[in-house]
Design a protein around this motif. Structure first.
Motif, PDB file in Angstrom:
ATOM      1  N   MET B 199       0.831  -1.213   0.000  1.00 22.44           N
ATOM      2  CA  MET B 199       0.000   0.000   0.000  1.00 22.44           C
ATOM      3  C   MET B 199       0.862   1.258   0.000  1.00 22.44           C
ATOM      4  O   MET B 199       0.491   2.264  -0.600  1.00 22.44           O
ATOM      5  N   GLY B 203       0.295   3.847  -2.850  1.00 23.54           N
ATOM      6  CA  GLY B 203      -0.108   5.162  -2.382  1.00 23.54           C
ATOM      7  C   GLY B 203       0.923   6.218  -2.673  1.00 23.54           C
ATOM      8  O   GLY B 203       0.622   7.243  -3.286  1.00 23.54           O
ATOM      9  N   THR B 204       2.161   5.985  -2.307  1.00 27.90           N
ATOM     10  CA  THR B 204       3.150   7.055  -2.390  1.00 27.90           C
ATOM     11  C   THR B 204       3.926   7.042  -3.703  1.00 27.90           C
ATOM     12  O   THR B 204       3.954   8.041  -4.419  1.00 27.90           O
ATOM     13  N   THR B 207       1.519   7.416  -6.938  1.00 28.64           N
ATOM     14  CA  THR B 207       0.886   8.733  -6.969  1.00 28.64           C
ATOM     15  C   THR B 207       1.914   9.824  -7.250  1.00 28.64           C
ATOM     16  O   THR B 207       1.675  10.713  -8.069  1.00 28.64           O
ATOM     17  N   TYR B 241      -6.528   6.461  -7.026  1.00 32.39           N
ATOM     18  CA  TYR B 241      -5.423   5.726  -6.409  1.00 32.39           C
ATOM     19  C   TYR B 241      -5.797   5.177  -5.042  1.00 32.39           C
ATOM     20  O   TYR B 241      -5.291   4.132  -4.621  1.00 32.39           O
ATOM     21  N   PHE B 242      -6.690   5.887  -4.380  1.00 27.05           N
ATOM     22  CA  PHE B 242      -7.243   5.379  -3.122  1.00 27.05           C
ATOM     23  C   PHE B 242      -7.949   4.043  -3.387  1.00 27.05           C
ATOM     24  O   PHE B 242      -7.701   3.047  -2.701  1.00 27.05           O
ATOM     25  N   GLY B 245      -5.441   1.370  -4.325  1.00 24.27           N
ATOM     26  CA  GLY B 245      -4.751   0.872  -3.137  1.00 24.27           C
ATOM     27  C   GLY B 245      -5.599  -0.146  -2.394  1.00 24.27           C
ATOM     28  O   GLY B 245      -5.108  -1.205  -1.995  1.00 24.27           O
ATOM     29  N   LEU B 279      -3.941   4.866   3.854  1.00 19.31           N
ATOM     30  CA  LEU B 279      -3.787   5.438   2.512  1.00 19.31           C
ATOM     31  C   LEU B 279      -3.836   6.962   2.545  1.00 19.31           C
ATOM     32  O   LEU B 279      -3.296   7.610   1.651  1.00 19.31           O
ATOM     33  N   ALA B 282      -0.351   8.146   3.105  1.00 14.55           N
ATOM     34  CA  ALA B 282       0.461   7.636   1.990  1.00 14.55           C
ATOM     35  C   ALA B 282       0.217   8.473   0.736  1.00 14.55           C
ATOM     36  O   ALA B 282       1.157   8.906   0.063  1.00 14.55           O
ATOM     37  N   LEU B 283      -1.056   8.717   0.429  1.00 12.86           N
ATOM     38  CA  LEU B 283      -1.374   9.520  -0.756  1.00 12.86           C
ATOM     39  C   LEU B 283      -0.937  10.961  -0.559  1.00 12.86           C
ATOM     40  O   LEU B 283      -0.428  11.596  -1.487  1.00 12.86           O
TER      41      LEU B 283
END
Lengths: 369, 384
Positions: B199, B203-204, B207, B241-242, B245, B279, B282-283
């Motif tokens: 994740m 997430g990171t 993105t 992206y959420f 994930g 998330l 992370a996002l």
């Protein structure tokens, strides 16, 4: 040809180093990483908290608690009044182990019967709790040896005298830093090379390169050289840090280490170039590099020994360049391995380099047509 | 008057929904069309889980050691047989330790156990005989295991011998119980941990790459020039992206439970609440990285160093945070994965322990809010 090549290599180096932030990212973080991760990555267990419920009123229960309290591994010893408190602190991970001493503990010992002590460990952190379990067992065993019944038995005991070769105090950094030397070169080398062609393709400058008088192999050499130079630079910094910051003994020959490193970097860069030739965009190149890097690190013997893996997976590690170079770095630093052993691990690197470089060149030509 | 205001508000509202919907649609198409996002969201997790499930294991099984029995007597043969019967060792036997020394240097064996010539006479004379164990210190973890297991084999053997002669029971019997993971399968805690890493990657890393590309190509400015507001823009980027994930996480959990048989003792509600909360930071971190770097190479390196490596090494996934030096323990405070991993391991192995989860969720959401604020600030500043 040499002039053209030189111009291309300078251009490639400039493309990477021109931007001050790119320069920063190539130099700063790897050093921070070395410092942070070499201290962080330890499988030793220290400073953990345990909880004790002592329902015994005699001296042996008290003595056991005292000995646990005195052990350097444990930071805090919580005292529970009720069995339910043991469960809560394990559940919430406020303690990694709970020790339950029953009400008849001292009475059993005095009477020469076997006394039980219950130890509950948090299986969610099974590696750490196994080590803590081992420490607690030792404490219990040393207490047992001091009981009247124990004193009779220990006469028959056997001493085990451990000797640690290559790393007398089993310092974890001596293991970790050589590992990091090899893996950081992999990470940086792979990403820098993987991006080199993909970036030109994405920006459209690749076509310009193609119509220049440069031959295909010249372009490849031009793309290969800068990441190799950067790789050698990183390895050098790390070796210096290993010796002067971490005080790790360099017992073998630097010539052997660098000789092997050239082949290692060539195989890494070849792999990066192969990914680059496959990708259409930078994003694909970076993510592709990632897809290679993560398994390469996991299957190298870095995180866990290769001999612990199932047999078929051990065969898969044969194509992993990191696996061989790790043996060389650790071997040269700690064990002073002979030339024959360095050569035995460098030959596969040369083969991998030859294979990935020619595959990249082939793919590269095919893409042109 | 109030009617028109109401109407305008409604129009603005429907405009938001419409714009957001088209942004989400555009971003989702982009994800689906680029094979590399599928690679990172589905193929890499599958590979990771596969490796953790089958290959990478902290459980020591059958370490190769050399056993040097200097003098053969019934007693030393009996002890040697105990080593040969141990399921932790793969023993090759010899007479002289020097025969094994080269193997130890070359890493073919991890230890040499020496039963010295004086062992039998010392044993008979009741002067504590000695067994020497020489281990390969270049692998400290394996070295420790070899030492401990050697001690275990010798102690068991001695206890059995003295039980035969004296009928003596051990004075104290420790009864260890490993809760939640009684068989001590390292797979059972590695697999939940690797879900957090997956994740963090989606997430990171993903993105930050995607948004950095828009900056690099100048399409970000193009979108900025449209009536889309900054909040809509961020939401439009983040939502796909959420979802990606969460889908990737679901896939991982399904593989972990159905293929690897990792127990799942908690509730799906807790699993999704924790994952969704993770998330958010992370996002936010991904957005912040892309807004600060605006360059895919830099974004990938920063994401690697600030998200992937910490999730791996500073989260308590493989290495105990308590054992790290104090300064590094402070650094781990700002690693979101540090809060997720113990809770994920709990959902899988222990069940729902809400006080623990709620604390983790609160910390992760707060970190997420800070990340988003920083990302918004750095986006606005760059455009002005």
């Amino acid at each position: 040809m040499w002039i053209r090549l030189k111009a291309l290599i300078i251009k490639e180096l400039l493309a990477i180093l021109r931007d001050p932030r790119s320069r920063m990212i190539l130099i700063g973080p790897p050093i921070v990483q070395l410092l942070v991760f070499s201290y962080a990555a330890t499988l030793e267990v220290r400073n953990v908290d345990v909880i004790v419920l002592n329902r015994d009123s005699g001296r042996w229960g008290h003595e056991l608690v005292q000995r646990i309290d005195g052990a350097p591994t444990f930071r805090r010893i919580f005292h529970a009044q009720l069995p339910a408190a043991l469960q809560d602190s394990i559940d919430l991970q406020s303690a990694i182990a709970a020790i339950h001493i029953g009400p008849t503990f001292s009475r059993d010992i005095e009477a020469g019967r076997s006394a039980d002590v219950q130890i509950i460990l948090d299986g969610r952190r099974s590696n750490a709790s196994q080590i803590v379990g081992g420490y607690l067992n030792q404490i219990v065993a040393s207490l047992a040896a001091d009981t009247p019944a124990g004193r009779r038995v220990t006469d028959a005991g056997v001493n085990v005298v451990p000797r640690n070769w290559f790393n007398p105090n089993l310092i974890f950094q001596w293991f970790m830093v050589p590992n990091l030397i090899a893996s950081i070169a992999l990470i940086i080398g792979l990403v820098v090379t993987a991006l080199s062609i993909a970036r030109e393709r994405e920006l459209g400058t690749f076509d310009q390169l193609m119509v220049s008088p440069l031959r295909t192999h010249e372009i490849l050499i031009g793309k290969l050289t800068p990441p190799m130079i950067i790789g050698v630079f990183h390895i050098t910094i790390y070796i210096l840090a290993a010796i002067f910051v971490f005080g790790i003994p360099l017992r073998g020959s630097l010539v052997l280490l660098y000789g092997s490193a050239i082949f290692y970097l060539a195989s890494v860069v070849g792999l990066g170039l192969f990914i680059s030739a496959l990708s259409m965009t930078q994003q694909q190149a970076i993510l592709g590099a990632f897809l290679v890097m993560v398994p390469a690190m996991l299957l190298s013997g870095f995180a866990t020994p290769i001999e612990n893996m199932p047999g078929w997976l051990q065969h898969v590690t044969i194509v992993n360049p990191l696996r061989y170079f790790l043996v060389v770095v650790k071997g040269v630093f700690l064990k002073d391995i002979p030339l024959s052993e360095v050569a035995r691990n460098t030959l596969p690197l040369a083969i991998i380099a030859l294979f990935t470089l020619s595959a990249a060149a082939w793919l590269f030509r095919r893409r042109l047509e | 008057m109030t009617d028109t205001a109401h109407g305008a508000a409604e129009a603005a509202h429907s405009g938001t929904v419409r714009r957001l919907a088209s942004l989400v649609r555009k971003e989702s198409l982009q994800i689906l069309r680029d094979p590399s996002s599928i690679l990172i969201a589905f193929v890499l997790p599958a590979v990771l889980l596969f490796l953790f499930g089958y290959g990478v294991s902290l459980d020591i099984q059958r370490t190769r050691v050399g056993l040097a029995v200097e003098v053969q007597t019934p007693l030393t043969q009996d002890l040697a047989a105990s080593f040969q019967a141990s399921r932790y060792f793969d023993v090759s036997t010899g007479r002289d330790r020097r025969a094994f020394e080269e193997d130890l240097v070359l890493g073919r064996i991890r230890g040499i156990i020496v039963i010295p010539a004086t062992f039998t006479s010392d044993f008979a004379a009741h002067t504590k005989p000695t067994v020497q164990v020489i281990v390969d210190g270049s692998e400290p973890n394996t070295a420790n295991f070899v030492q401990n297991y050697t001690q275990g084999v010798v102690a068991n053997w001695a206890a059995l011998r003295s039980a035969e002669t004296m009928a003596q029971q051990p004075a104290i019997i420790p009864e260890p119980r490993y809760w939640f993971n009684a068989e001590l399968e390292s797979r059972n805690f590695l697999v939940p941990g690797s879900i957090a890493i997956v994740m963090a990657l989606v997430g990171t890393l993903l993105t930050s790459l995607v948004v950095a590309r828009e900056w690099e190509r100048g399409t970000m400015e193009a979108i900025m020039a449209t009536p889309v507001t900054a909040a809509e823009l961020v939401a439009g980027k983040i939502l796909p992206y959420f979802v990606l994930g969460l889908v990737s996480m679901t896939l991982c959990v399904a593989v972990a439970v159905f293929l690897f048989g990792v127990p799942f003792r908690g509730s799906l509600l807790a699993l999704y609440a924790l994952s969704a909360s993770f998330l958010v930071p992370a996002l936010g971190q991904g957005l912040l990285i892309s807004a600060a770097t605006k360059n895919q190479f830099l974004a990938s390196q920063v994401a690697l160093l600030s998200a992937f490596m910490p999730a791996f090494l500073l989260s308590g996934f493989l290495f105990e945070i308590n054992s790290m030096p104090t300064v590094i323990q402070w650094i781990t405070i700002i690693v979101p994965a540090r809060y997720l991993i113990p809770s994920l391991q709990t959902v899988f192995l222990a069940g729902d322990i809400w006080p623990m989860f709620l604390e983790a969720i609160a910390v992760m959401l707060a970190m997420g809010a800070i990340m988003f604020l920083l990302a918004a600030r750095s986006t606005r500043k760059r455009i002005a």
